[in-house]
Design a protein around this motif. Structure first.
Motif, PDB file in Angstrom:
ATOM      1  N   UNK A   1       0.809  -1.117   0.046  1.00 24.17           N
ATOM      2  CA  UNK A   1       0.143  -0.139   0.059  1.00 24.17           C
ATOM      3  C   UNK A   1       0.951   1.190  -0.131  1.00 24.17           C
ATOM      4  N   UNK A   2       0.331   2.143  -0.821  1.00 21.93           N
ATOM      5  CA  UNK A   2       0.981   3.509  -0.647  1.00 21.93           C
ATOM      6  C   UNK A   2       2.201   3.745  -1.701  1.00 21.93           C
ATOM      7  N   UNK A   3       2.230   2.951  -2.456  1.00 19.77           N
ATOM      8  CA  UNK A   3       3.603   3.140  -3.536  1.00 19.77           C
ATOM      9  C   UNK A   3       3.424   4.357  -4.466  1.00 19.77           C
ATOM     10  N   UNK A   4       2.203   4.660  -4.689  1.00 17.10           N
ATOM     11  CA  UNK A   4       1.836   5.559  -5.596  1.00 17.10           C
ATOM     12  C   UNK A   4       2.163   7.012  -4.718  1.00 17.10           C
ATOM     13  N   UNK A   5       2.354   7.020  -3.256  1.00 16.52           N
ATOM     14  CA  UNK A   5       2.378   8.152  -2.822  1.00 16.52           C
ATOM     15  C   UNK A   5       3.886   8.665  -2.327  1.00 16.52           C
ATOM     16  N   UNK A   6       4.778   7.808  -2.754  1.00 14.32           N
ATOM     17  CA  UNK A   6       6.232   8.023  -2.678  1.00 14.32           C
ATOM     18  C   UNK A   6       6.549   8.925  -3.562  1.00 14.32           C
ATOM     19  N   UNK A   7       7.144  10.141  -2.929  1.00 14.09           N
ATOM     20  CA  UNK A   7       7.533  11.246  -3.635  1.00 14.09           C
ATOM     21  C   UNK A   7       9.195  11.175  -4.164  1.00 14.09           C
ATOM     22  N   UNK A   8      10.058  10.350  -3.782  1.00 17.00           N
ATOM     23  CA  UNK A   8      11.372  10.145  -4.374  1.00 17.00           C
ATOM     24  C   UNK A   8      11.344   9.484  -5.521  1.00 17.00           C
ATOM     25  N   UNK A   9      12.429   8.705  -6.162  1.00 19.90           N
ATOM     26  CA  UNK A   9      12.541   8.346  -7.398  1.00 19.90           C
ATOM     27  C   UNK A   9      12.370   6.734  -7.210  1.00 19.90           C
ATOM     28  N   UNK A  10      11.403   6.416  -7.943  1.00 20.48           N
ATOM     29  CA  UNK A  10      10.948   5.035  -7.924  1.00 20.48           C
ATOM     30  C   UNK A  10      11.318   4.079  -9.084  1.00 20.48           C
TER      31      UNK A  10
ATOM     32  N   UNK B   1       4.940  -2.385   5.588  1.00 19.78           N
ATOM     33  CA  UNK B   1       3.459  -2.361   5.907  1.00 19.78           C
ATOM     34  C   UNK B   1       2.981  -1.211   4.924  1.00 19.78           C
ATOM     35  N   UNK B   2       3.583  -0.418   4.625  1.00 21.94           N
ATOM     36  CA  UNK B   2       3.351   0.697   3.620  1.00 21.94           C
ATOM     37  C   UNK B   2       4.314   1.547   3.315  1.00 21.94           C
ATOM     38  N   UNK B   3       4.399   2.016   2.004  1.00 22.07           N
ATOM     39  CA  UNK B   3       5.178   3.077   1.461  1.00 22.07           C
ATOM     40  C   UNK B   3       4.693   4.230   1.744  1.00 22.07           C
ATOM     41  N   UNK B   4       5.697   5.297   2.189  1.00 22.56           N
ATOM     42  CA  UNK B   4       5.085   6.563   2.706  1.00 22.56           C
ATOM     43  C   UNK B   4       5.682   7.545   1.689  1.00 22.56           C
ATOM     44  N   UNK B   5       5.349   8.906   1.807  1.00 29.99           N
ATOM     45  CA  UNK B   5       6.108  10.023   0.830  1.00 29.99           C
ATOM     46  C   UNK B   5       7.484   9.637   0.875  1.00 29.99           C
ATOM     47  N   UNK B   6       7.982   9.487   1.917  1.00 30.32           N
ATOM     48  CA  UNK B   6       9.380   9.590   2.366  1.00 30.32           C
ATOM     49  C   UNK B   6      10.403   8.387   2.065  1.00 30.32           C
ATOM     50  N   UNK B   7       9.489   7.221   2.384  1.00 22.94           N
ATOM     51  CA  UNK B   7      10.141   5.828   2.383  1.00 22.94           C
ATOM     52  C   UNK B   7       9.135   4.804   2.726  1.00 22.94           C
ATOM     53  N   UNK B   8       9.808   3.959   3.537  1.00 22.41           N
ATOM     54  CA  UNK B   8       9.272   2.571   3.894  1.00 22.41           C
ATOM     55  C   UNK B   8       8.828   2.372   5.346  1.00 22.41           C
ATOM     56  N   UNK B   9       7.610   2.182   5.649  1.00 22.48           N
ATOM     57  CA  UNK B   9       7.193   1.908   6.918  1.00 22.48           C
ATOM     58  C   UNK B   9       7.000   0.433   7.385  1.00 22.48           C
ATOM     59  N   UNK B  10       7.781   0.031   8.268  1.00 22.42           N
ATOM     60  CA  UNK B  10       8.150  -1.301   8.294  1.00 22.42           C
ATOM     61  C   UNK B  10       7.234  -1.931   9.473  1.00 22.42           C
TER      62      UNK B  10
ATOM     63  N   UNK C   1       8.174  -3.226  12.271  1.00 22.13           N
ATOM     64  CA  UNK C   1       8.881  -2.559  13.311  1.00 22.13           C
ATOM     65  C   UNK C   1       8.563  -1.214  13.865  1.00 22.13           C
ATOM     66  N   UNK C   2       7.462  -0.772  13.117  1.00 19.95           N
ATOM     67  CA  UNK C   2       7.053   0.663  13.612  1.00 19.95           C
ATOM     68  C   UNK C   2       7.715   1.784  13.222  1.00 19.95           C
ATOM     69  N   UNK C   3       8.925   1.365  12.595  1.00 19.67           N
ATOM     70  CA  UNK C   3       9.750   2.462  11.948  1.00 19.67           C
ATOM     71  C   UNK C   3       9.507   2.872  10.637  1.00 19.67           C
ATOM     72  N   UNK C   4       9.608   4.231  10.304  1.00 21.86           N
ATOM     73  CA  UNK C   4       9.740   4.593   8.907  1.00 21.86           C
ATOM     74  C   UNK C   4      11.429   4.824   8.340  1.00 21.86           C
ATOM     75  N   UNK C   5      11.515   4.406   7.231  1.00 23.91           N
ATOM     76  CA  UNK C   5      12.806   4.613   6.888  1.00 23.91           C
ATOM     77  C   UNK C   5      12.923   5.165   5.565  1.00 23.91           C
ATOM     78  N   UNK C   6      13.431   6.643   5.463  1.00 25.08           N
ATOM     79  CA  UNK C   6      13.056   7.481   4.558  1.00 25.08           C
ATOM     80  C   UNK C   6      14.604   7.130   3.521  1.00 25.08           C
TER      81      UNK C   6
END
Length: 594
Positions: A178-187, A346-355, A357-362
């Protein structure tokens, strides 16, 4: 010499009646459409051109160039995991491979050169994508719709026989996150690589540790600022001791080109070894157990990290997923600028990946090394006589006849279909066996008044039953997540129940009892007007069967096999693996992959 060849563009009934005007086995015109100009489609074109008369062939290719997956995949480090001198047709060696494991660009050039050498572009229409195939009872063939990707125009054509050479690893897909289309970096996706993207100094995220992920990481690690690699499951990473990546010297290339038999013997040594490793895939066999112990030792030696060892070394048997040579991969995981995040995204955010483990990795760039749609469904609607679509029939499980055909879909043949040896050993050898089997079917169709042929349902059911029983004894049945099956506990749909050599022998003979054949008119119309083909050839010996000695070919399957394989002329084959080791070393662990 007088040839009698049945004319083209006549109905099946008309062609059947015309047979009475000609000799036995008169060659009627056959119109063939092939989908895909990758390795398989080019081989089909080559073999039809070499062996057949009175045919037409059109190969529709969606890309602007031939070579299929080797044209499409251009990501850093993309290469074949089969030694390059054995990733060629058996009859068409390449003298100047740069190294043991060739890049995708070099393999692309091999197949492009093959097409140019044999004028196969005469048959190929690039930038043409087949969008549908519909059986026509009146003509006993398929109406085909094609999109000209250059002009946008829809083209309609027809064929007697439809051959799908689209392959398996050709329909890349984004991960279902979920959220792959929200990512604002280079995909990026490894199978749709953008060469214009500069990774230097960037923080790169890499999703996946399959073949492409394993190849990408060591290539990008030295040039990026940071890599965060997301891994959700373990995998066996194969060492390549004995046949490491090696760049061939000018002297080696010169010897391959000038010393009679040297390259052939080198290729044979590797092929014997590839064909000698099937025991790896059988549960609790000595080769599998020995290789398991050896690979654990090698992976621990390279990882040097108890956390990574625990997470990345599988609990299931070696070979459940395709083995991939990990040239520099495991070592890269331990580099200072590489972070390994193990678990689910769990999902891809605007900055990176939310895993999980509860952490977001930009990350600045997110690379998806997440593979292909490998369901074996055709990439276009294929409608049979009963109006069923093969895409729907094979939605949950693809059930084929020997990896070649689908019951209920007449005059339709498949390269690398379900349950063929795509991961059992040398794959190009298997493709050649499939092509030769197809030629036998096409020849029978052309020289008899056959209207349609389709594998019998009971034959397919028996084959699937045999396959499923065999697979319980293989490592592929372990509960690993693999594209060999749709789900970890599902039936194995990608692999043949045996070795590649086993498949080649299975393909040697056409089993017409497994096929439902329908004829145009009297099934014996092929007997024609009573004349033989020989009598119409005034350059032929009309007494060819009179001789001084019995020089007949062997009459039995065993005799033919022994003659073909030169039985008794090679020593210690059973003990040779693809490093070329002798039988004295046969009890040692197998240390390379296929």
């Amino acid at each position: 010499m007088a040839d009698f060849i049945l004319p083209q563009n006549t109905s099946p009934t008309r062609q059947a009646s015309r047979r009475l005007d000609g000799p036995i086995h008169a060659e009627r015109h056959v119109n063939i459409v092939c989908v895909g100009a990758g390795a398989s489609g080019l081989l089909l074109a080559y073999k039809l051109q070499r062996h057949f008369k009175n045919y037409s062939l059109t190969v529709f290719e969606k890309n602007p160039a031939v070579s299929g997956t080797w044209y499409e995949n251009k990501y850093p480090g993309c290469a074949c995991d089969v030694p390059s001198h054995n990733y060629t047709w058996s009859f068409e060696p390449k003298l100047d491979w740069s190294g043991v494991y060739a890049s995708s660009r070099e393999i692309y050039k091999y197949f492009d050169d093959f097409a140019r050498k044999y004028r196969l572009f005469d048959y190929v229409k690039t930038s043409h994508q087949v969008t549908g195939a519909y059986w026509d009872d009146a003509t006993q063939g398929y109406d085909i719709t094609v999109n000209d990707l250059t002009t946008g125009q829809e083209i309609r054509t027809h064929c007697d026989i439809l051959i799908n050479a689209g392959g398996v690893l050709n329909n890349w897909r984004w991960p279902a996150i979920p959220g792959l289309d929200k990512y604002k970096g280079t995909l990026l996706h490894t199978a749709n690589w953008d060469d214009s993207v500069n990774l230097e100094g960037k923080h790169v995220g890499l999703i996946g540790n399959g073949s492409s992920g394993i190849q990408v990481l060591p290539k990008i690690q030295p040039i990026v600022k940071q890599v965060t690699t997301f891994i959700r499951e373990p995998t066996w990473v194969s060492p390549v001791q004995g046949l490491e990546q090696h760049v061939y010297s000018d002297e080696e290339k010169r010897d391959f080109a000038t010393k009679a038999g040297q390259l052939t013997e080198y290729r044979k040594g590797i092929e014997r070894g590839l064909n000698g490793q099937f025991g790896i895939f059988l549960k609790n066999s000595k080769p599998n157990n020995d290789t398991h112990d050896y690979m654990i030792e090698q992976m621990k030696e390279k990882l040097q990290d108890s956390f990574l060892e625990d997470k990345l070394i599988p609990k299931w048997h070696v070979g459940c997923r395709r083995l991939t040579p990990g040239v520099g991969y495991l070592e890269s995981l331990g580099k200072e600028n590489v972070s390994v995040i193990y678990g689910e995204i769990n999902e891809v955010t605007e900055k990176g990946c939310l895993c999980d483990d509860g952490k977001e990795y930009p990350v600045d760039v997110l690379i998806c090394a997440t593979g292909f749609d490998t369901t074996f469904k055709p990439r276009f609607p294929l409608i049979g006589p009963d109006k069923r679509n093969l895409q729907d029939v094979w939605k949950d499980e693809a059930r084929s006849y020997l990896g070649l055909a689908a019951p209920g879909f007449p005059n339709y043949l498949i390269f690398l279909g379900p349950n063929c040896p795509i991961g059992n050993g040398p794959v190009l050898s298997a493709i050649e066996a499939q092509a030769d089997h197809m030629l036998k079917l096409i020849d029978r169709y052309q020289t008899h008044n056959i209207a349609s042929f389709t594998p019998r349902q009971e034959a397919v059911d028996d084959f699937i039953s045999h396959k499923d029983d065999f697979m319980t004894r293989s490592v592929w049945a372990d509960p690993c997540r693999s594209w060999y099956k749709n789900r970890p506990d599902g039936p194995i749909t990608a692999l043949w129940p045996g070795s590649t050599l086993h498949y080649i022998e299975a393909m040697n003979e056409l089993r017409m009892e497994d096929w439902e054949v329908k004829y145009s008119g009297n099934r014996f119309a092929w007997l024609g007007n009573g004349y033989s083909q020989t009598e119409l050839d005034d350059t032929a010996d009309w007494a060819y069967y009179i001789r001084e000695v019995d020089d007949d070919e062997p009459a039995t399957r065993g005799g033919k096999r022994r003659k073909l394989t030169k039985s008794g002329t090679v020593r210690a084959t059973a003990g040779v693996n693809f490093t070329g080791r002798s039988s004295e070393e046969a009890e040692k662990p197998l240390r390379s992959n296929i």
